[in-house]
Structures are given as C-alpha cells and as structure tokens.
Design an enzyme around this catalytic site. Structure first.
Site, PDB file in Angstrom:
ATOM      1  CD  GLU A 369      -3.181  -0.716   0.398  1.00 42.09           C
ATOM      2  OE1 GLU A 369      -3.191   0.358  -0.219  1.00 42.09           O
ATOM      3  OE2 GLU A 369      -4.104  -1.541   0.375  1.00 42.09           O
ATOM      4  CG  HIS A 372       8.294   4.036   6.488  1.00 41.14           C
ATOM      5  ND1 HIS A 372       7.347   4.292   7.456  1.00 41.14           N
ATOM      6  CD2 HIS A 372       9.392   4.764   6.842  1.00 41.14           C
ATOM      7  CE1 HIS A 372       7.844   5.132   8.349  1.00 41.14           C
ATOM      8  NE2 HIS A 372       9.076   5.428   7.999  1.00 41.14           N
TER       9      HIS A 372
HETATM   10  P1  TGC Z   1       1.246  11.108 -10.190  1.00 41.61           P
HETATM   11  O1  TGC Z   1       1.668  11.786 -11.446  1.00 41.61           O
HETATM   12  O2  TGC Z   1       1.639  11.708  -8.898  1.00 41.61           O
HETATM   13  O3  TGC Z   1      -0.353  10.931 -10.193  1.00 41.61           O
HETATM   14  C1  TGC Z   1      -1.041  10.380 -11.283  1.00 41.61           C
HETATM   15  C2  TGC Z   1      -2.488  10.821 -11.174  1.00 41.61           C
HETATM   16  O4  TGC Z   1      -3.062  10.268  -9.979  1.00 41.61           O
HETATM   17  C3  TGC Z   1      -3.483  11.335  -9.098  1.00 41.61           C
HETATM   18  N1  TGC Z   1      -3.158  10.904  -7.725  1.00 41.61           N
HETATM   19  C4  TGC Z   1      -4.077  10.478  -6.873  1.00 41.61           C
HETATM   20  N2  TGC Z   1      -5.404  10.377  -6.975  1.00 41.61           N
HETATM   21  C5  TGC Z   1      -6.072   9.889  -5.923  1.00 41.61           C
HETATM   22  N3  TGC Z   1      -5.440   9.521  -4.784  1.00 41.61           N
HETATM   23  C6  TGC Z   1      -4.111   9.606  -4.648  1.00 41.61           C
HETATM   24  N4  TGC Z   1      -3.515   9.193  -3.501  1.00 41.61           N
HETATM   25  C7  TGC Z   1      -3.359  10.093  -5.716  1.00 41.61           C
HETATM   26  N5  TGC Z   1      -2.034  10.311  -5.927  1.00 41.61           N
HETATM   27  C8  TGC Z   1      -1.934  10.820  -7.170  1.00 41.61           C
HETATM   28  C9  TGC Z   1      -2.715  12.546  -9.556  1.00 41.61           C
HETATM   29  O5  TGC Z   1      -3.383  13.736  -9.203  1.00 41.61           O
HETATM   30  C10 TGC Z   1      -2.671  12.322 -11.050  1.00 41.61           C
HETATM   31  O6  TGC Z   1      -3.952  12.640 -11.560  1.00 41.61           O
HETATM   32  P2  TGC Z   1      -4.117  13.276 -13.038  1.00 41.61           P
HETATM   33  O7  TGC Z   1      -5.582  13.582 -13.144  1.00 41.61           O
HETATM   34  O8  TGC Z   1      -3.233  14.480 -13.062  1.00 41.61           O
HETATM   35  O9  TGC Z   1      -3.653  12.214 -13.986  1.00 41.61           O
HETATM   36  O10 TGC Z   1       1.713   9.584 -10.274  1.00 41.61           O
HETATM   37  P3  TGC Z   1       3.153   8.940 -10.203  1.00 41.61           P
HETATM   38  O11 TGC Z   1       3.241   7.950 -11.312  1.00 41.61           O
HETATM   39  O12 TGC Z   1       4.224  10.008 -10.113  1.00 41.61           O
HETATM   40  O13 TGC Z   1       3.085   8.091  -8.832  1.00 41.61           O
HETATM   41  C11 TGC Z   1       2.979   8.682  -7.620  1.00 41.61           C
HETATM   42  C12 TGC Z   1       3.171   7.624  -6.490  1.00 41.61           C
HETATM   43  C13 TGC Z   1       4.597   7.120  -6.449  1.00 41.61           C
HETATM   44  C14 TGC Z   1       2.861   8.343  -5.199  1.00 41.61           C
HETATM   45  C15 TGC Z   1       2.206   6.444  -6.693  1.00 41.61           C
HETATM   46  O14 TGC Z   1       2.516   5.720  -7.803  1.00 41.61           O
HETATM   47  C16 TGC Z   1       2.158   5.490  -5.504  1.00 41.61           C
HETATM   48  O15 TGC Z   1       1.393   5.730  -4.564  1.00 41.61           O
HETATM   49  N6  TGC Z   1       2.946   4.370  -5.488  1.00 41.61           N
HETATM   50  C17 TGC Z   1       2.831   3.329  -4.488  1.00 41.61           C
HETATM   51  C18 TGC Z   1       2.151   2.116  -5.105  1.00 41.61           C
HETATM   52  C19 TGC Z   1       1.236   1.406  -4.132  1.00 41.61           C
HETATM   53  O16 TGC Z   1       0.866   1.917  -3.104  1.00 41.61           O
HETATM   54  N7  TGC Z   1       0.841   0.200  -4.495  1.00 41.61           N
HETATM   55  C20 TGC Z   1      -0.104  -0.524  -3.712  1.00 41.61           C
HETATM   56  C21 TGC Z   1      -0.608  -1.733  -4.457  1.00 41.61           C
HETATM   57  S1  TGC Z   1      -2.067  -2.452  -3.715  1.00 41.61           S
HETATM   58  C22 TGC Z   1      -1.547  -3.143  -2.296  1.00 41.61           C
HETATM   59  O17 TGC Z   1      -0.438  -3.041  -1.875  1.00 41.61           O
HETATM   60  C23 TGC Z   1      -2.583  -3.896  -1.567  1.00 41.61           C
HETATM   61  S2  TGC Z   1      -2.067  -4.659  -0.115  1.00 41.61           S
HETATM   62  C24 TGC Z   1      -3.616  -4.977   0.461  1.00 41.61           C
HETATM   63  C25 TGC Z   1      -3.688  -5.692   1.700  1.00 41.61           C
HETATM   64  O18 TGC Z   1      -3.411  -6.914   1.711  1.00 41.61           O
HETATM   65  O19 TGC Z   1      -4.119  -5.063   2.694  1.00 41.61           O
HETATM   66  P1  FAD Z   2       9.932  -1.741  -4.931  1.00 45.13           P
HETATM   67  O1  FAD Z   2       9.027  -0.747  -5.535  1.00 45.13           O
HETATM   68  O2  FAD Z   2      10.872  -2.459  -5.817  1.00 45.13           O
HETATM   69  O3  FAD Z   2      10.744  -1.017  -3.763  1.00 45.13           O
HETATM   70  C1  FAD Z   2      11.878  -1.644  -3.145  1.00 45.13           C
HETATM   71  C2  FAD Z   2      12.516  -0.630  -2.201  1.00 45.13           C
HETATM   72  O4  FAD Z   2      12.925   0.520  -2.948  1.00 45.13           O
HETATM   73  C3  FAD Z   2      11.552  -0.122  -1.121  1.00 45.13           C
HETATM   74  O5  FAD Z   2      12.246   0.035   0.077  1.00 45.13           O
HETATM   75  C4  FAD Z   2      11.101   1.225  -1.646  1.00 45.13           C
HETATM   76  O6  FAD Z   2      10.707   2.130  -0.626  1.00 45.13           O
HETATM   77  C5  FAD Z   2      12.357   1.697  -2.371  1.00 45.13           C
HETATM   78  N1  FAD Z   2      12.024   2.661  -3.424  1.00 45.13           N
HETATM   79  C6  FAD Z   2      11.339   2.440  -4.572  1.00 45.13           C
HETATM   80  N2  FAD Z   2      11.196   3.584  -5.255  1.00 45.13           N
HETATM   81  C7  FAD Z   2      11.804   4.547  -4.536  1.00 45.13           C
HETATM   82  C8  FAD Z   2      12.007   5.960  -4.716  1.00 45.13           C
HETATM   83  N3  FAD Z   2      11.527   6.622  -5.774  1.00 45.13           N
HETATM   84  N4  FAD Z   2      12.705   6.627  -3.763  1.00 45.13           N
HETATM   85  C9  FAD Z   2      13.155   5.972  -2.655  1.00 45.13           C
HETATM   86  N5  FAD Z   2      13.005   4.657  -2.431  1.00 45.13           N
HETATM   87  C10 FAD Z   2      12.335   3.962  -3.365  1.00 45.13           C
HETATM   88  N6  FAD Z   2      -0.200  -5.266  -4.653  1.00 45.13           N
HETATM   89  C11 FAD Z   2      -1.400  -5.264  -5.299  1.00 45.13           C
HETATM   90  O7  FAD Z   2      -1.551  -4.673  -6.359  1.00 45.13           O
HETATM   91  N7  FAD Z   2      -2.483  -5.908  -4.737  1.00 45.13           N
HETATM   92  C12 FAD Z   2      -2.402  -6.589  -3.584  1.00 45.13           C
HETATM   93  O8  FAD Z   2      -3.410  -7.147  -3.102  1.00 45.13           O
HETATM   94  C13 FAD Z   2      -1.147  -6.634  -2.900  1.00 45.13           C
HETATM   95  N8  FAD Z   2      -1.020  -7.360  -1.760  1.00 45.13           N
HETATM   96  C14 FAD Z   2       0.227  -7.516  -1.211  1.00 45.13           C
HETATM   97  C15 FAD Z   2       0.393  -8.401  -0.146  1.00 45.13           C
HETATM   98  C16 FAD Z   2       1.655  -8.612   0.402  1.00 45.13           C
HETATM   99  C17 FAD Z   2       1.831  -9.617   1.505  1.00 45.13           C
HETATM  100  C18 FAD Z   2       2.773  -7.872  -0.084  1.00 45.13           C
HETATM  101  C19 FAD Z   2       4.131  -8.050   0.523  1.00 45.13           C
HETATM  102  C20 FAD Z   2       2.618  -6.999  -1.144  1.00 45.13           C
HETATM  103  C21 FAD Z   2       1.348  -6.817  -1.727  1.00 45.13           C
HETATM  104  N9  FAD Z   2       1.176  -5.996  -2.854  1.00 45.13           N
HETATM  105  C22 FAD Z   2      -0.049  -5.955  -3.493  1.00 45.13           C
HETATM  106  C23 FAD Z   2       2.328  -5.364  -3.471  1.00 45.13           C
HETATM  107  C24 FAD Z   2       2.825  -4.111  -2.776  1.00 45.13           C
HETATM  108  O9  FAD Z   2       1.969  -3.038  -2.973  1.00 45.13           O
HETATM  109  C25 FAD Z   2       4.249  -3.805  -3.276  1.00 45.13           C
HETATM  110  O10 FAD Z   2       5.090  -4.788  -2.739  1.00 45.13           O
HETATM  111  C26 FAD Z   2       4.695  -2.407  -2.882  1.00 45.13           C
HETATM  112  O11 FAD Z   2       3.981  -1.423  -3.583  1.00 45.13           O
HETATM  113  C27 FAD Z   2       6.203  -2.208  -3.124  1.00 45.13           C
HETATM  114  O12 FAD Z   2       6.574  -2.640  -4.381  1.00 45.13           O
HETATM  115  P2  FAD Z   2       7.847  -3.639  -4.553  1.00 45.13           P
HETATM  116  O13 FAD Z   2       7.679  -4.753  -3.593  1.00 45.13           O
HETATM  117  O14 FAD Z   2       7.952  -3.953  -5.999  1.00 45.13           O
HETATM  118  O15 FAD Z   2       9.083  -2.813  -4.077  1.00 45.13           O
END
Ligand code: TGC
Ligand code: FAD
Length: 390
Positions: A369, A372
């Site tokens: 999500e 950190h």
């Molecule tokens: P960026 O250019 O900043 O933004 C692209 C477009 O998105 C808008 N936006 C948001 N909208 C809603 N909520 C937010 N929090 C938003 N943040 C940005 C932004 O305004 C823009 O809109 P538009 O209309 O201008 O196109 O995008 P970027 O490519 O530079 O990325 C920014 C960054 C790094 C913060 C983003 O990619 C990010 O948050 N990365 C982390 C990825 C992540 O959290 N993955 C999670 C996967 S799911 C998961 O982990 C489920 S675990 C579930 C569980 O088991 O509990």
């Molecule tokens: P990376 O992006 O490769 O990052 C590796 C390290 O590099 C991290 O320490 C990170 O902070 C650092 N790093 C990366 N970019 C930068 C930067 N620009 N500056 C500084 N440091 C940086 N995803 C889904 O879509 N759906 C799910 O349901 C889901 N469930 C999950 C369940 C589990 C148990 C786990 C472990 C992960 C899950 N995820 C899911 C994926 C999760 O969201 C990703 O693991 C997470 O977003 C980080 O991506 P990564 O593991 O590829 O790490």
C-alpha cells in the site's frame, strides 16, 4: 463483553460517540471470540481461515463504510476502529477485509456501472463472492504507472495480457479488479471473473509474513473480457490510487491494533516474569523505558488516526494526510512489536505469544500500500511542491 481491555492512556474513548464505541466493541468481541483462539494455528499452517468469511459478512464488515447495496454505511471513524480491532487479531484478517472493502467494493461502487454494482456489491458484501485487486506487477511495485499489462479493444471485448504479483486473496477470488493500459496508454480498470479462459492464479509460498493470508500471482494470456466489464467511471492512475486512499486509511488504524496487542502482551509479561532478586522485570528502568515508549507512541497514533478519520468524514482529507497516518502508525507498530519481542526474551520467538507473528506481519504492512519511504515522498511533495520520486 470483549476480553481485551483496550489501551487508553489519555481518555481517548471520551472523544468517541456511542455508535463508534459500539462498532469497535462488536469487532473486538468478534476478534476475541473467533480469531484469537485459532490464529496461531492458521499462521503456523500458512492458511487463511476462510470459514470466518460468513461471520464477518454477517457483522457488516465488508464494504462497511459504503452506502446502499446492503452495506453498513459506517462512518470512516467507525470503520477505522473496526480495522484496528481486526489487525489486533491479525494483519492477514485485516488485509482480507481491506482488499474486499476498499480495493474491490469501493472501485465498483465509485466507478462501476449500475449493472456491475447490482451484480457484485451484494455478493461481496454478503461474503458470497471474494475479490482481489491487481495493480502491482513483477517489475512495477512502487511505480505502478509503468505497468506492462495491456488491454486491447476487439469488437465488443477487451483482450488482456500481462502479469500481476503479490495479490492478496488472488487465488480464492471470484472477481479481480485488474488495472491495465489501453491502446491510448491510459490506465483503466477491468473486472475479470474467475474461470475466464486465459486467466490463471497461483499462490506465493515460503512467506515469513502474513502467513494467514493468501498472496498470489495472476497471469492473463489473451484473456477475453466483455466490454461491459470495464469500470466506466475512471481513467488514469488516479483510479487505483483513489482505492489506495481508502485501504491506506484502514491500515493506519490497523497499526494501532497490532501495537496494542504487542504492548498488552509485553506489559503483562513484564509484570509476571521475575529475574534478579525475584523482582519482576517490569521493575527495571530499561524495561519501563520500552513500555513507556510504546504507550506514548500508541497514544499519539490514536489521535492522529482520529483526526484523519474526522477529516475524512467531513470530506476534507487529502491523500497526503492518509500517507502520514499509514507511514507513522505502521512504523510505530513495527517498532512496538520489536520492543515487545525483546521484553519477552526467548519466549518472544515462539507462537505461545502473538508478538513475533505481529512483528513478521508488519514487515509486509510496512511495504504494501505504498512503502514507508514512498509515503515520506508523498508528504515531501505536499509540503515542498516538488516530487522526488524519480
Ligand atoms: P502522479 O503523477 O503523482 O499521479 C497520477 C495521477 O493520480 C493522481 N493521484 C491520486 N489520486 C487519488 N489519490 C491519490 N492518492 C493520488 N495520488 C496521485 C494525480 O493527481 C494524477 O492525476 P491526473 O488527473 O493528473 O492524472 O503519479 P506517479 O506515477 O508520479 O506516482 C505517484 C506515487 C509514487 C505516489 C504512486 O505511484 C504510488 O502511490 N505508489 C505506491 C504504489 C502502491 O501503493 N501500491 C499498492 C498496491 S495495492 C496493495 O499493496 C494492496 S495490499 C492490500 C492488503 O493486503 O491489505
Ligand atoms: P519496490 O518498488 O521495488 O521497492 C523496493 C525498495 O525501494 C523499497 O524500500 C522502496 O521504498 C524503495 N524505493 C522504490 N522507489 C523509490 C524511490 N523513488 N525513492 C526511494 N526509495 C524507493 N499489490 C497489489 O496490487 N495488490 C495486492 O493485493 C497486494 N497485496 C500484497 C500483499 C503482500 C503480503 C505484499 C508483501 C505486497 C502486496 N502488494 C499488493 C504489493 C505491494 O503493494 C508492493 O510490494 C509495494 O507497492 C512495493 O513494491 P515492490 O515490492 O515492488 O518494491
């Protein structure tokens, strides 16, 4: 009445309404009666207790903060207190509820067609269908905008090709919300149903963390999806990121729950365990210092969560506020779990106690999500106006 007494150093409860306390206590009772007695066994066996799904549905835990379609319509603070209690039980149970609610029901509710809402939301709310959310790919985690998964329009269908990785509930899901780039390079969401030819899910094995949760990989090979399965209400990365706002919010409260479980265990242990002159280890200043750190940080985390929840209920929350909540509270929980492990000495490494399970779980929660450090950068961008991601 629930058996867990709660952790309330600064009369936090006085800031909660009766409805909020009721939602928390109901979830607390469920965790004490149904999760705590079985979780160590399921964690050891690496199994998700799927038999709890109907009870969680009955309690209204799925899509709890959504309105209509049988959802409970809780406030954000009520929902947060529920996720706090679930994560006190286990991060894997809270993960299941977060994904079902925030990452599957929320996008269908917010961006789906009426037909999609009527088909899926009641089933998901009743736990008769399970959902998953596919954003992360093997090569794109923190930077989901780089995704390789493609959706190509062909007549009345879309053809999906690509791979998703680390997907919670992936192999047990009846419906997957898959984010893919279309021919115009714009990201859109698709509902992919279990059994669709070309769609495959498999489980990740060998996890030391979130063992009581299903984590999967998904592959789509020329997977034909009717155009009616496209989520029509959103385009671009803001689609999946909006869902993450909801899930990260619940995780911020969840961290408090995991920390409460570890603090409570460490405090009770320290008062009973005797070393040197038959004195409890709680009588030593260095042990007290750790316990004081824990309760101070838990208390600060409670007020942070409540304020973000109140802002969210008032429609005034910014995603970077939620980043601070997720970043701080999960870090606090991870540190608390480690300190609790230290206080339990050798007993801290076995599953007679909950602390090492929470400690290991929190490694995943720290990373998913948005890691950190990604949340630090989101807050950094908010205060400086400069994005430092690349
Ligand atoms: P960026 O250019 O900043 O933004 C692209 C477009 O998105 C808008 N936006 C948001 N909208 C809603 N909520 C937010 N929090 C938003 N943040 C940005 C932004 O305004 C823009 O809109 P538009 O209309 O201008 O196109 O995008 P970027 O490519 O530079 O990325 C920014 C960054 C790094 C913060 C983003 O990619 C990010 O948050 N990365 C982390 C990825 C992540 O959290 N993955 C999670 C996967 S799911 C998961 O982990 C489920 S675990 C579930 C569980 O088991 O509990
Ligand atoms: P990376 O992006 O490769 O990052 C590796 C390290 O590099 C991290 O320490 C990170 O902070 C650092 N790093 C990366 N970019 C930068 C930067 N620009 N500056 C500084 N440091 C940086 N995803 C889904 O879509 N759906 C799910 O349901 C889901 N469930 C999950 C369940 C589990 C148990 C786990 C472990 C992960 C899950 N995820 C899911 C994926 C999760 O969201 C990703 O693991 C997470 O977003 C980080 O991506 P990564 O593991 O590829 O790490």
């Amino acid at each position: 009445m629930p058996s867990f007494p709660g952790v309330d150093y600064l009369d936090f409860d006085s800031l909660l309404s009766d409805e909020e306390k009721l939602a928390r206590n109901t979830a607390r009772q469920f965790v004490d009666a149904e999760i705590t007695p079985l979780i160590e066994e399921y964690n050891r066996d690496g199994k998700f207790p799927v038999q709890l799904v109907p009870q969680m549905a009955e309690l209204g835990l799925f899509g709890a903060s959504l309105k209509g379609y049988g959802c409970a319509g809780m406030s954000n603070v009520e929902y947060g207190l529920v996720t706090q209690e679930l994560e006190r039980g286990d991060s894997g149970l809270r993960s299941f509820v977060s994904v079902q609610s925030a990452l599957v029901m929320y996008p269908i509710h917010a961006f789906g067609s009426e037909r999609q809402k009527e088909k899926w939301l009641p089933l998901l709310q009743q736990g008769k269908a399970i959902g998953c959310f596919g954003l992360t790919e093997p090569q794109f985690g923190s930077n989901p905008g780089g995704m390789l998964t493609r959706a190509v329009k062909k007549g009345g269908d879309y053809i999906l090709n690509g791979e998703k990785m680390w997907i919670t509930s992936g192999s047990i899901a009846d419906v997957a919300v898959i984010w893919a780039k279309c021919e115009d390079d714009v990201i859109r969401g698709f509902l992919v149903e279990k059994g669709t030819p070309g769609y495959k899910a498999w489980d990740v094995h060998g996890k030391y963390s979130l063992r009581a949760s299903v984590t999967s990989g998904l592959a789509m090979t020329d997977c034909k999806i009717p155009a009616g399965n496209l989520l029509p209400g959103v385009e671009g990365l803001k689609g999946p990121l909006s869902c993450l706002n909801q899930a990260r919010y619940g995780i911020g409260w969840g961290g408090i729950g995991a920390a409460m479980a570890c603090y409570d265990t460490a405090l009770n242990y320290a008062k009973q365990r005797k070393q040197f002159d038959n004195k409890p280890i709680a009588s030593h200043q260095l042990v007290q210092e750790k316990l004081v750190w824990m309760i101070t940080e838990i208390t600060k985390a409670q007020f942070l969560a409540l304020q973000v929840g109140r802002l969210k209920d008032a429609g005034r929350v910014h995603p970077s506020h939620i980043s601070m909540l997720k970043m701080n509270n999960v870090w606090m929980a991870r540190e608390t779990a480690r300190m609790a492990r230290e206080i339990l000495g050798a007993n801290g490494i076995v599953d007679d106690y909950c602390v090492m399970r929470h400690m290991n779980n929190l490694e995943s929660v720290f990373t998913y999500e948005g890691t950190h450090d990604i949340h630090k950068l989101i807050i950094g961008e908010r205060i400086t106006g400069i994005a430092a991601f690349s």
